[in-house]
Design an enzyme around this catalytic site. Structure first.
Site, mmCIF file in Angstrom:
data_model
loop_
_atom_site.group_PDB
_atom_site.id
_atom_site.type_symbol
_atom_site.label_atom_id
_atom_site.label_comp_id
_atom_site.label_asym_id
_atom_site.label_seq_id
_atom_site.Cartn_x
_atom_site.Cartn_y
_atom_site.Cartn_z
ATOM 1 N NE ARG A 1 -4.507 3.099 -0.302
ATOM 2 C CZ ARG A 1 -5.624 2.492 0.059
ATOM 3 N NH1 ARG A 1 -6.780 2.917 -0.425
ATOM 4 N NH2 ARG A 1 -5.595 1.477 0.901
ATOM 5 C CG ASP B 1 -2.047 1.029 1.111
ATOM 6 O OD1 ASP B 1 -1.897 1.986 0.321
ATOM 7 O OD2 ASP B 1 -3.058 0.874 1.815
#
Length: 400
Positions: A317, A315
């Site tokens: 983000r 991930d």
């Protein structure tokens, strides 16, 4: 190739026979409107065939079998159907496929406190920026939706990337400070065009309602704004082209976006709602790399393994922009709509600039058996979220 006696010769539009019409009911939800079999008398010389096609609403007009002559007279005198009808509007999205009772309450939340280890905010310590990004809302516009709800779309720029991130705002009391701030040399028309106004726009309006003394004029009646009694419901949503636009059944992103908007538009959502829409496709790796990851998934990897094989984090983000946008919208306390408890600290910012008071579970209607879709891919995707990414999905709500 069909022969000269094939039914397709007299049926150039491919309209099915009445005997096979039920097959069309199995079309995907985005096939709208559905085709309709023609009556036998519509092509005869006795009853002139009306100029109809698949988009015509004339088949919605009830017919009388007892008096065909009077039926033709009524059809001739009846005005043509309005274009503003369900047959001409876009199909409903999966999350909004089932009407909801107006009495539905807001979803319950679980109190959280990131200042203590047992506060229900996940076990991971996200990497946070030392200072929040600088953001500016450059335009705001009212968006009427197909469900009847109105929202305000805010477009943001920032000082860390060249992307245009969005805030979808439900509720007139939630306003952007950077948008409302006066700018040198601008006129009242300039302010209205970029969305810095109160109340509603209408033909002939000349005042924004925000300049000193202008809000009390007859031209701009004072805006009636509801007073919230608590923090708004907030969804931090990352862009997913495949799930939101290309009807992908590999993920549930489109349904989660639909459900967030549905909850925020309920009559009971008196505190309003905000969807922070961040342009970080594929958990931050971009659309091209995401499509490569899809191919790796078809070769046997799950969504986490595919990212790692492409030398990306599981991930990638970040949420500093979301924190800065929430502060610009005047929100220091929120109810966060998420199944990922690790997102709480990331959204709060390096110095807890925004406080998450409750975590509200994200449970799309499809998980309750009230619409949406099911697929082997999305079930595997959710399983990976639970086992490898720490998401807290209530398995009791999932369909068997």
């Amino acid at each position: 190739m069909p022969g000269p006696n094939s039914s397709s010769v007299g049926n150039p539009r491919g309209v099915p026979d009445p005997q096979t019409h039920e097959d069309t009911t199995n079309l995907p939800s985005f096939y709208s409107p559905r085709s309709r079999p023609l009556r036998e008398d519509e092509g005869s010389a006795v009853a002139p065939r009306l100029d109809r096609d698949e988009l015509s609403l004339s088949f919605l007009v009830p017919s009388s079998t007892s008096n065909p002559a009077s039926t033709q007279t009524d059809d001739a005198s009846r005005p043509p159907p309005s274009l503003l009808s369900p047959a001409f509007t876009p199909p409903v999205t999966p999350g909004n496929a089932t009407p909801t009772s107006l009495a539905e309450q807001q979803p319950p939340g679980v109190p959280v406190d990131s200042s203590i280890p047992s506060g229900g905010c996940g076990s991971k310590r996200p990497r946070l920026l030392e200072t929040l990004p600088e953001v500016q809302c450059i335009v705001r516009a009212r968006i009427p939706t197909v469900s009847g709800t109105e929202m305000f779309l805010h477009l943001y720029t920032n000082n860390i990337d060249n992307k245009e991130h969005l805030a979808i705002v439900f509720g007139p009391h939630i306003r952007s400070r950077s948008l409302d701030a006066p700018r040198d040399g601008e006129t009242e028309m300039d302010r209205m065009v970029r969305g810095a106004y109160t109340g509603r726009l209408y033909p002939g309006r000349t005042k924004s309602g925000m300049a000193s003394g202008s809000s009390s004029t007859d031209n701009n009646p004072t805006e009636e704004v509801s007073h919230p009694n608590g923090p708004p419901l907030v969804r931090i949503h990352s862009e997913c082209y495949t799930g939101e636009t290309a009807w992908s059944a590999r993920c549930d992103c489109g349904e989660q976006l639909d459900e967030a908007a549905r909850l925020m538009s309920l009559p009971t959502a008196v505190n309003g709602g905000i969807v922070i829409y961040l342009r970080q496709e594929g958990r931050g790796i971009g659309l091209g790399e995401k499509l490569k990851a899809y191919n790796l998934q078809d070769l046997g990897s799950d969504t986490v393994e595919a990212n790692l094989l492409l030398r990306h984090p599981a991930d990638a983000r970040s949420y500093g922009l979301a924190t800065a946008m929430l502060l610009d919208l005047g929100q220091k306390e929120i109810r966060l709509l998420t199944n990922n408890p690790d997102k709480i600290r990331a959204v709060e910012g390096p110095n807890r600039e925004v406080r998450v008071t409750e975590r509200v579970a994200m449970v799309p209607l499809s998980w309750k058996g009230k619409g949406g879709f099911r697929s082997r891919e999305v079930e595997g995707y959710l399983k990976t979220k639970i086992e490898k990414m720490g998401h807290m999905l209530d398995m009791g709500t999932l369909p068997p």
